[in-house]
Motif scaffolding. Structure first.
Motif, PDB file in Angstrom:
ATOM      1  N   ILE A   7       4.833   4.524  10.903  1.00  0.00           N
ATOM      2  CA  ILE A   7       4.169   4.962   9.673  1.00  0.00           C
ATOM      3  C   ILE A   7       5.138   4.908   8.491  1.00  0.00           C
ATOM      4  N   PHE A   8       4.643   4.348   7.389  1.00  0.00           N
ATOM      5  CA  PHE A   8       5.419   4.245   6.155  1.00  0.00           C
ATOM      6  C   PHE A   8       4.625   4.900   5.037  1.00  0.00           C
ATOM      7  N   ILE A   9       5.308   5.731   4.240  1.00  0.00           N
ATOM      8  CA  ILE A   9       4.684   6.365   3.072  1.00  0.00           C
ATOM      9  C   ILE A   9       5.567   6.052   1.867  1.00  0.00           C
ATOM     10  N   ASN A  10       4.938   5.503   0.830  1.00  0.00           N
ATOM     11  CA  ASN A  10       5.665   5.117  -0.385  1.00  0.00           C
ATOM     12  C   ASN A  10       6.838   4.204  -0.064  1.00  0.00           C
ATOM     13  N   GLY A  11       6.645   3.300   0.888  1.00  0.00           N
ATOM     14  CA  GLY A  11       7.686   2.348   1.246  1.00  0.00           C
ATOM     15  C   GLY A  11       8.763   2.871   2.163  1.00  0.00           C
ATOM     16  N   LYS A  12       8.702   4.159   2.492  1.00  0.00           N
ATOM     17  CA  LYS A  12       9.737   4.787   3.320  1.00  0.00           C
ATOM     18  C   LYS A  12       9.211   4.988   4.740  1.00  0.00           C
ATOM     19  N   PHE A  13      10.019   4.629   5.724  1.00  0.00           N
ATOM     20  CA  PHE A  13       9.641   4.826   7.114  1.00  0.00           C
ATOM     21  C   PHE A  13       9.723   6.306   7.451  1.00  0.00           C
ATOM     22  N   ILE A  14       8.602   6.871   7.946  1.00  0.00           N
ATOM     23  CA  ILE A  14       8.639   8.296   8.292  1.00  0.00           C
ATOM     24  C   ILE A  14       8.633   8.528   9.797  1.00  0.00           C
ATOM     25  N   GLY A  15       8.313   7.512  10.591  1.00  0.00           N
ATOM     26  CA  GLY A  15       8.352   7.667  12.040  1.00  0.00           C
ATOM     27  C   GLY A  15       6.999   7.432  12.671  1.00  0.00           C
ATOM     28  N   SER A  71       0.839  -1.211   0.000  1.00  0.00           N
ATOM     29  CA  SER A  71       0.000   0.000   0.000  1.00  0.00           C
ATOM     30  C   SER A  71       0.867   1.251   0.000  1.00  0.00           C
ATOM     31  N   LYS A  72       0.281   2.346  -0.474  1.00  0.00           N
ATOM     32  CA  LYS A  72       0.989   3.628  -0.492  1.00  0.00           C
ATOM     33  C   LYS A  72       1.337   4.083   0.923  1.00  0.00           C
ATOM     34  N   VAL A  73       0.378   3.942   1.844  1.00  0.00           N
ATOM     35  CA  VAL A  73       0.599   4.344   3.232  1.00  0.00           C
ATOM     36  C   VAL A  73       0.246   3.168   4.136  1.00  0.00           C
ATOM     37  N   VAL A  74       1.169   2.842   5.031  1.00  0.00           N
ATOM     38  CA  VAL A  74       0.971   1.738   5.970  1.00  0.00           C
ATOM     39  C   VAL A  74       1.231   2.244   7.374  1.00  0.00           C
TER      40      VAL A  74
END
Length: 94
Positions: free
Chosen positions: A67-75, A10-13
């Motif tokens: 939280i992950f957005i576009n596969g990247k961990f954002i915190g 998914s885009k956001v997880v």
């Protein structure tokens, strides 16, 4: 399933706990902004503790939400709120 496999779907997880106030706040921020949002309530999943351990080992993040957005961990929630306040969140979600 691994964290990486779940994040790729998914885009956001968001890895969350059902009654965590920071998780609730993060989901409230994201739900109106994202159609492709997947939330995993790790406190209700049989492998939830394993997923949390993977997140800690890979990202050195030991709290929820993760939280992950576009596969990247954002915190976590405060990181999400900072992105929202700076205007970066809408760019990441575009």
């Amino acid at each position: 399933m691994s964290v990486a496999e779940l994040v790729a779907k998914s885009k956001v997880v968001v890895f969350s706990w059902i009654h965590c106030p920071f998780c609730v706040r993060a989901k409230d921020i994201l739900k109106p902004l994202v159609k492709d949002l997947q939330v995993y309530e790790v406190d209700t999943m049989p492998n939830g503790e394993d997923l949390r351990e993977q997140i800690f080992k890979q990202y050195e993040h030991d709290t929820v939400p993760a939280i992950f957005i576009n596969g990247k961990f954002i915190g976590g929630c405060s990181d999400l709120q900072a992105l929202q306040k700076s205007g970066e969140l809408s760019k990441l979600l575009a």
